[in-house]
Enzyme design. Structure first.
Site, mmCIF file in Angstrom:
data_model
loop_
_atom_site.group_PDB
_atom_site.id
_atom_site.type_symbol
_atom_site.label_atom_id
_atom_site.label_comp_id
_atom_site.label_asym_id
_atom_site.label_seq_id
_atom_site.Cartn_x
_atom_site.Cartn_y
_atom_site.Cartn_z
ATOM 1 C CG ASP A 1 63.938 45.079 43.001
ATOM 2 O OD1 ASP A 1 62.884 44.707 42.067
ATOM 3 O OD2 ASP A 1 63.739 45.324 44.124
ATOM 4 C CG ASP B 1 58.310 48.512 44.271
ATOM 5 O OD1 ASP B 1 58.417 49.883 43.903
ATOM 6 O OD2 ASP B 1 57.402 47.539 43.769
HETATM 7 P P1 B16 Z 1 52.620 45.361 41.255
HETATM 8 P P2 B16 Z 1 60.056 45.016 42.552
HETATM 9 C C1 B16 Z 1 57.580 44.176 43.366
HETATM 10 O O1 B16 Z 1 58.402 45.179 42.531
HETATM 11 C C2 B16 Z 1 57.300 44.446 44.677
HETATM 12 O O2 B16 Z 1 58.299 44.203 45.573
HETATM 13 C C3 B16 Z 1 56.205 43.393 44.982
HETATM 14 O O3 B16 Z 1 55.929 43.820 46.462
HETATM 15 C C4 B16 Z 1 55.019 43.733 44.234
HETATM 16 O O4 B16 Z 1 54.013 42.698 44.637
HETATM 17 C C5 B16 Z 1 55.370 43.424 42.848
HETATM 18 O O5 B16 Z 1 56.609 44.228 42.511
HETATM 19 C C6 B16 Z 1 54.295 43.411 41.875
HETATM 20 O O6 B16 Z 1 53.833 44.666 41.781
HETATM 21 O O7 B16 Z 1 51.229 44.791 41.825
HETATM 22 O O8 B16 Z 1 52.672 46.954 41.035
HETATM 23 O O9 B16 Z 1 52.503 44.626 39.774
HETATM 24 O O10 B16 Z 1 60.766 44.925 44.067
HETATM 25 O O11 B16 Z 1 60.435 43.556 41.903
HETATM 26 O O12 B16 Z 1 60.495 46.329 41.704
HETATM 27 MG MG MG Z 2 62.388 44.807 45.397
#
Ligand code: B16
Ligand code: MG
Length: 213
Positions: A9, A11
């Site tokens: 993953d 974030d």
């Molecule tokens: P975006 P991951 C996720 O990333 C985040 O944890 C989450 O907080 C966010 O809403 C989601 O991506 C969508 O992100 O708005 O940039 O498309 O943890 O799956 O890497």
């Molecule tokens: Mg994450």
């Protein structure tokens, strides 16, 4: 070796963008007079942008919003978020993560990203990893978000492996559920470290190397 590939993953695992998500959602919530705090922000971990907006709107007391208006709000948040991402640099990639990734590569493992974010490539380029991974599966190539396993199954396919040959590293319960639903082993870190559905619990990123043999 127990695994032939690792799917990370992004974030909360490779780097931390929570504070930027928080600031951007907070700015939008304030404009709409919606209560928002760090606890609500924690519920957005691993959740797609539109699903995150629905969580924010749970406390919205204004007139009903059309789907088009919701998309506009999500876009507004994303523009604020993308500007904040420009504050990120290679300093946001820790030495521990960098060294561990290099060690895993030396072991001959395929390394891929499995992220819900539609900004994954932008984030990777900010931290200097744009060309590092063998596959990047993210919010731009999936129809169903975590806990659906689609993002990880596609990541495995990108590196020519079967899902069960890969280990998933996740900080979100929704991500551990996604790995479980795809029949994959997972290691929980941060918020997901104590989650019972995770195959392993990590206190440090560098411990991934211990799970391979
Ligand atoms: P975006 P991951 C996720 O990333 C985040 O944890 C989450 O907080 C966010 O809403 C989601 O991506 C969508 O992100 O708005 O940039 O498309 O943890 O799956 O890497
Ligand atoms: Mg994450």
């Amino acid at each position: 070796m127990k695994y032939r590939g690792i799917i990370f993953d992004l974030d909360g695992v490779i780097c931390h963008t929570d504070k930027y998500h928080y600031k951007a959602w907070k700015q939008l919530a304030d404009r709409l007079d919606i209560y928002f705090d760090e606890q609500i922000n924690n519920r957005l971990r691993g959740v797609s942008r539109m699903d995150s907006l629905e969580i924010i709107l749970e406390r919205y007391a204004g007139a009903p919003l059309s789907q088009e208006e919701k998309v506009q709000l999500a876009n507004e948040k994303n523009e604020i978020y993308k500007k904040l991402l420009m504050e990120m640099s290679s300093e946001d990639l820790s030495d521990e993560v960098k060294t561990t990734l290099e060690n895993l590569r030396k072991l001959g493992l395929k390394l891929a990203i499995g992220s819900s974010s539609r900004n994954a490539r932008l984030i990777l380029s900010r931290i200097g990893l744009e060309d590092f991974f063998d596959g990047i599966s993210d919010g731009t190539n999936i129809e169903k978000s975590k806990p659906d396993p689609e993002v990880f199954i596609k990541a495995a396919a990108m590196v020519n492996l079967e899902p069960k040959e890969c280990l998933v590293i996740e900080d979100a319960k929704a991500g551990i559920d996604a790995a479980h639903n795809g029949g994959m082993d997972s290691a929980g870190i941060g918020d997901a470290a104590d989650y019972s559905l995770a195959s392993y619990s990590l206190t440090r990123f560098s411990q991934i190397t211990d799970l391979i043999f």
